[in-house]
Design a protein around this motif. Structure first.
Motif, PDB file in Angstrom:
ATOM      1  N   TYR A  17      -7.839  -3.683  -4.998  1.00  0.00           N
ATOM      2  CA  TYR A  17      -7.386  -2.455  -5.645  1.00  0.00           C
ATOM      3  C   TYR A  17      -6.541  -1.665  -4.669  1.00  0.00           C
ATOM      4  N   THR A  18      -5.712  -0.777  -5.202  1.00  0.00           N
ATOM      5  CA  THR A  18      -4.903   0.108  -4.378  1.00  0.00           C
ATOM      6  C   THR A  18      -5.433   1.524  -4.525  1.00  0.00           C
ATOM      7  N   ARG A  19      -5.499   2.237  -3.413  1.00  0.00           N
ATOM      8  CA  ARG A  19      -5.996   3.611  -3.423  1.00  0.00           C
ATOM      9  C   ARG A  19      -4.913   4.560  -2.928  1.00  0.00           C
ATOM     10  N   ILE A  47      -1.640   5.984   1.066  1.00  0.00           N
ATOM     11  CA  ILE A  47      -1.736   4.894   0.085  1.00  0.00           C
ATOM     12  C   ILE A  47      -2.268   3.667   0.819  1.00  0.00           C
ATOM     13  N   TRP A  48      -3.354   3.085   0.267  1.00  0.00           N
ATOM     14  CA  TRP A  48      -3.977   1.895   0.862  1.00  0.00           C
ATOM     15  C   TRP A  48      -3.843   0.727  -0.134  1.00  0.00           C
ATOM     16  N   MET A  76       4.461  -5.154  -0.666  1.00  0.00           N
ATOM     17  CA  MET A  76       3.366  -6.078  -0.956  1.00  0.00           C
ATOM     18  C   MET A  76       2.282  -5.460  -1.840  1.00  0.00           C
ATOM     19  N   ASP A  77       2.412  -4.185  -2.170  1.00  0.00           N
ATOM     20  CA  ASP A  77       1.407  -3.544  -3.026  1.00  0.00           C
ATOM     21  C   ASP A  77       1.366  -4.264  -4.372  1.00  0.00           C
ATOM     22  N   PRO A  78       0.201  -4.790  -4.776  1.00  0.00           N
ATOM     23  CA  PRO A  78       0.139  -5.564  -6.031  1.00  0.00           C
ATOM     24  C   PRO A  78       0.168  -4.712  -7.288  1.00  0.00           C
ATOM     25  N   TYR A  79       0.044  -3.391  -7.143  1.00  0.00           N
ATOM     26  CA  TYR A  79      -0.073  -2.546  -8.334  1.00  0.00           C
ATOM     27  C   TYR A  79       1.017  -1.483  -8.465  1.00  0.00           C
TER      28      TYR A  79
END
Length: 440
Positions: A46-48, A40-41, A93-96
């Motif tokens: 965007y998050t991948r 997970i990036w 901290m993941d925004p999504y």
């Protein structure tokens, strides 16, 4: 004897029952995807999430509301440690993504549920094996179009990524809806920078009358799923060039320039989007920063490259262009089926731009020669995808060979990285001191 028969019948019956109960999962494991890695990036843009498998992954996905969730069903497979580890890879901290749940929905299906922090625009696609990667399932979580447009007030990256995911960004950075339209004014990024005590350089001639600062785009190569080259001790190109890029921006900002970066975090940005961002912000200069690699670890030295759309001026430049242009395949791009790009409109402009790129490259190379041996004493050329902006002087700087143990140690040293950043900044300033800027 009858007891022996009864026991044997019982054993056969129980074994059959056991086999029946395990068969669906065994068949799934044998014929379905065997997940061998999960990543997970998270990033602001965007998050991948990536799943890697030994075989192509069959999947379906859908969204749920109240609360927002994204559900991905993987067909013909069973849960394993790589899938179970997904929940631990979600960062605060993941925004999504708020959390990830993985379970065996039925004997033939794994269900992954992403609990989301906000409504997203998901792009889910598969990638064939490339380089060291096996089959991949990629889940990109973009903000909604409304949020992307709001973010564009500060940084066009969000909206450009939206356009790219819908096939609206060409490889040369032009966007299909805006390719022939004038670029609207771009607001300055909010920055916390110290008071400017030095006047920004004013190029001679016409630009002096324009009374504007040059706009510089710094492009740290690779990022996210694409690590770039990796040194003998494990140093990653994407980390080195991001550190150098940040230092270049810091130096140029302190001199009063308008400086932007294609990425300022560990995120994969397609090559065309990097160029499109530079064009959207009307950059006067585009500098892509990399750390070279070669099959022979003895290769060493610093190099600077410019575009040659018709081929390469050396075998080394050709090899380098091939490796750098593979970034989209390695990083993972959901290619549009519309490949019709008309570059003939830009031929004349690009010829002049290449000449300016060679001047810029020479100024930067002269500065870099003061801190490291040069791989070649002149600016080399090849068909680099990231240098294809038809109207922006663009160069690619290979700071050193990360594949060389000695130069890998240099790149791992913060003092050397600062010297590289100072050299790049000085070369840019030398070029801009005499360049004739476009009228914005």
């Amino acid at each position: 004897m009858s007891n022996h028969i009864s026991r044997r019948k019982l054993l056969i019956a129980s074994t059959g029952t056991l086999l029946i109960s395990l068969t669906p999962f065994a068949r799934a494991a044998q014929t379905g995807a065997d997940i061998v890695a999960s990543r997970i990036w998270p990033a602001t843009a965007y998050t991948r999430m990536t799943l890697e498998s030994t075989t192509p992954i069959q999947f379906k996905y859908f969204q749920l509301k109240n609360p927002d969730r994204l559900v991905i069903d993987i067909q013909g497979s069973a849960t394993n440690q790589f899938l179970r580890e997904l929940s631990n890879k979600v960062l605060p901290m993941d925004p999504y993504i708020a959390s990830v749940r993985v379970g065996q929905f039925n004997p033939e299906t794994i269900r992954i549920v992403m609990d989301l922090k906000t409504t997203v625009n998901p792009q889910v696609f598969s990638l064939a094996p490339v380089a060291s990667f096996k089959n991949r399932l990629v889940v990109d979580l973009y903000p909604t179009a409304t949020v992307a447009m709001e973010q564009e007030k500060n940084d066009p990256l969000m909206a450009l990524l939206q356009d790219y995911s819908h096939g609206k960004v060409n490889s040369d950075g032009t966007t299909r809806p805006q390719a022939t339209a004038s670029t609207p004014p771009v607001k300055k990024l909010p920055e916390n920078k110290p008071p400017v005590t030095q006047q920004p350089p004013q190029p001679s001639g016409t630009p002096n009358k324009l009374n504007r600062q040059p706009v510089i785009m710094i492009d740290p190569g690779h990022g996210g799923e694409d690590p770039g080259a990796t040194g003998p001790s494990g140093l990653r190109e994407k980390d080195v060039v991001l550190a150098i890029g940040r230092e270049v921006k810091k130096i140029l900002d302190s001199n009063g320039y308008k400086t932007y970066m294609t990425r300022n975090e560990d995120i994969f940005i397609p090559l065309g989007v990097r160029v499109a961002k530079a064009r959207k912000l009307r950059a006067d200069v585009f500098v892509s920063i990399h750390a070279d690699a070669f099959t022979n670890p003895s290769a060493k030295g610093t190099g600077v490259y410019a575009l040659n759309p018709k081929g390469a001026t050396s075998a080394a430049a050709k090899y380098l262009a091939q490796t750098q242009n593979a970034a989209d395949s390695i990083g993972g791009v959901n290619y549009s089926t519309d490949k019709n790009v008309n570059n003939t409109l830009f031929d004349l402009t690009q010829t002049a731009t290449i000449n300016d790129s060679l001047k810029l490259g020479k100024d930067v190379l002269n500065q870099l020669a003061k801190i490291n041996n040069l791989h070649k004493g002149s600016v080399d050329q090849a068909n680099f995808a990231v240098l294809k902006a038809p109207d922006i002087p663009s160069i690619l700087v290979e700071t050193a060979f990360i594949s060389n143990p000695t130069e890998e140690r240099l790149l791992s040293n913060s003092d050397f990285r600062k010297k590289v950043a100072n050299s790049i900044s000085s070369g840019i300033k030398d070029y801009l001191s005499t360049a004739v800027l476009a009228r914005h």
